[in-house]
Motif scaffolding. Structure first.
Motif, PDB file in Angstrom:
ATOM      1  N   HIS A  25       6.938  -8.660  30.239  1.00  0.00           N
ATOM      2  CA  HIS A  25       5.888  -7.828  30.801  1.00  0.00           C
ATOM      3  C   HIS A  25       6.182  -6.339  30.625  1.00  0.00           C
ATOM      4  O   HIS A  25       6.094  -5.558  31.554  1.00  0.00           O
ATOM      5  CB  HIS A  25       5.612  -8.213  32.247  1.00  0.00           C
ATOM      6  CG  HIS A  25       5.500  -9.697  32.437  1.00  0.00           C
ATOM      7  ND1 HIS A  25       4.562 -10.461  31.752  1.00  0.00           N
ATOM      8  CD2 HIS A  25       6.226 -10.569  33.164  1.00  0.00           C
ATOM      9  CE1 HIS A  25       4.717 -11.729  32.084  1.00  0.00           C
ATOM     10  NE2 HIS A  25       5.711 -11.823  32.926  1.00  0.00           N
ATOM     11  N   TRP A  26       6.521  -5.983  29.393  1.00  0.00           N
ATOM     12  CA  TRP A  26       6.817  -4.608  29.017  1.00  0.00           C
ATOM     13  C   TRP A  26       5.655  -4.013  28.232  1.00  0.00           C
ATOM     14  O   TRP A  26       5.032  -4.691  27.428  1.00  0.00           O
ATOM     15  CB  TRP A  26       8.070  -4.545  28.147  1.00  0.00           C
ATOM     16  CG  TRP A  26       9.290  -5.055  28.816  1.00  0.00           C
ATOM     17  CD1 TRP A  26       9.842  -6.290  28.685  1.00  0.00           C
ATOM     18  CD2 TRP A  26      10.122  -4.355  29.728  1.00  0.00           C
ATOM     19  NE1 TRP A  26      10.965  -6.404  29.461  1.00  0.00           N
ATOM     20  CE2 TRP A  26      11.165  -5.223  30.111  1.00  0.00           C
ATOM     21  CE3 TRP A  26      10.093  -3.066  30.262  1.00  0.00           C
ATOM     22  CZ2 TRP A  26      12.154  -4.859  30.998  1.00  0.00           C
ATOM     23  CZ3 TRP A  26      11.097  -2.709  31.143  1.00  0.00           C
ATOM     24  CH2 TRP A  26      12.108  -3.589  31.505  1.00  0.00           C
ATOM     25  N   VAL A  27       5.409  -2.739  28.431  1.00  0.00           N
ATOM     26  CA  VAL A  27       4.486  -2.005  27.582  1.00  0.00           C
ATOM     27  C   VAL A  27       5.324  -1.527  26.400  1.00  0.00           C
ATOM     28  O   VAL A  27       6.252  -0.738  26.572  1.00  0.00           O
ATOM     29  CB  VAL A  27       3.875  -0.795  28.325  1.00  0.00           C
ATOM     30  CG1 VAL A  27       3.006   0.024  27.379  1.00  0.00           C
ATOM     31  CG2 VAL A  27       3.067  -1.263  29.525  1.00  0.00           C
ATOM     32  N   CYS A  62      -0.044 -10.277  32.210  1.00  0.00           N
ATOM     33  CA  CYS A  62      -0.306  -8.843  32.342  1.00  0.00           C
ATOM     34  C   CYS A  62      -0.914  -8.328  31.041  1.00  0.00           C
ATOM     35  O   CYS A  62      -0.233  -8.326  30.007  1.00  0.00           O
ATOM     36  CB  CYS A  62       0.982  -8.082  32.634  1.00  0.00           C
ATOM     37  SG  CYS A  62       1.852  -8.634  34.104  1.00  0.00           S
ATOM     38  N   ARG A  65       0.721  -6.066  27.839  1.00  0.00           N
ATOM     39  CA  ARG A  65       2.186  -6.126  27.958  1.00  0.00           C
ATOM     40  C   ARG A  65       2.718  -7.287  27.129  1.00  0.00           C
ATOM     41  O   ARG A  65       1.981  -8.183  26.743  1.00  0.00           O
ATOM     42  CB  ARG A  65       2.605  -6.248  29.414  1.00  0.00           C
ATOM     43  CG  ARG A  65       2.262  -4.987  30.188  1.00  0.00           C
ATOM     44  CD  ARG A  65       2.641  -5.095  31.641  1.00  0.00           C
ATOM     45  NE  ARG A  65       2.268  -3.895  32.341  1.00  0.00           N
ATOM     46  CZ  ARG A  65       3.133  -2.986  32.769  1.00  0.00           C
ATOM     47  NH1 ARG A  65       4.431  -3.149  32.584  1.00  0.00           N
ATOM     48  NH2 ARG A  65       2.711  -1.917  33.403  1.00  0.00           N
TER      49      ARG A  65
END
Length: 107
Positions: A25-27, A62, A65
């Motif tokens: 769940h990283w941008v 998300c 992400r």
């Protein structure tokens, strides 16, 4: 090239493992991330664990992400665990938890 992901001890405890705390769940830029061979999990400026980066996926939880698939690289973890990352990666204003770093710039 390495994908450096910064997390916290609290997040590791909450998620149950270092892998779960950093896997998702990283941008990030998936094309840039896919050029990386490993994910470096960093807590308090120190390497905690190193994972192979097998694949980047869009998060189903998300929007916008990403998560990664991989497993612990034991040899590289043993070599780097406890080592402090380059201080330039921790300068105020440069504290993005996602960094793309050449091997020579990591420590």
């Amino acid at each position: 090239m390495y994908l450096v992901l910064k997390t916290t001890t609290d997040k590791i405890v909450q998620m149950g493992s270092i892998f779960e705390a950093v896997r998702g769940h990283w941008v990030l830029d998936p094309e840039h991330a896919e050029q990386c061979s490993h994910v470096i999990a960093v807590v308090d400026k120190q390497v905690r664990e190193v994972f192979t980066l097998d694949k980047i996926y869009k998060s189903t939880l998300c929007g916008g992400r990403y998560v990664f698939a991989g497993e612990t690289d034991t040899d590289l973890t043993n070599k780097l665990r406890g080592r402090e990352i380059n201080s330039e990666l921790c300068i105020k204003g440069a504290e993005n938890p996602v960094r793309y770093v050449k091997e020579s710039e990591l420590l």
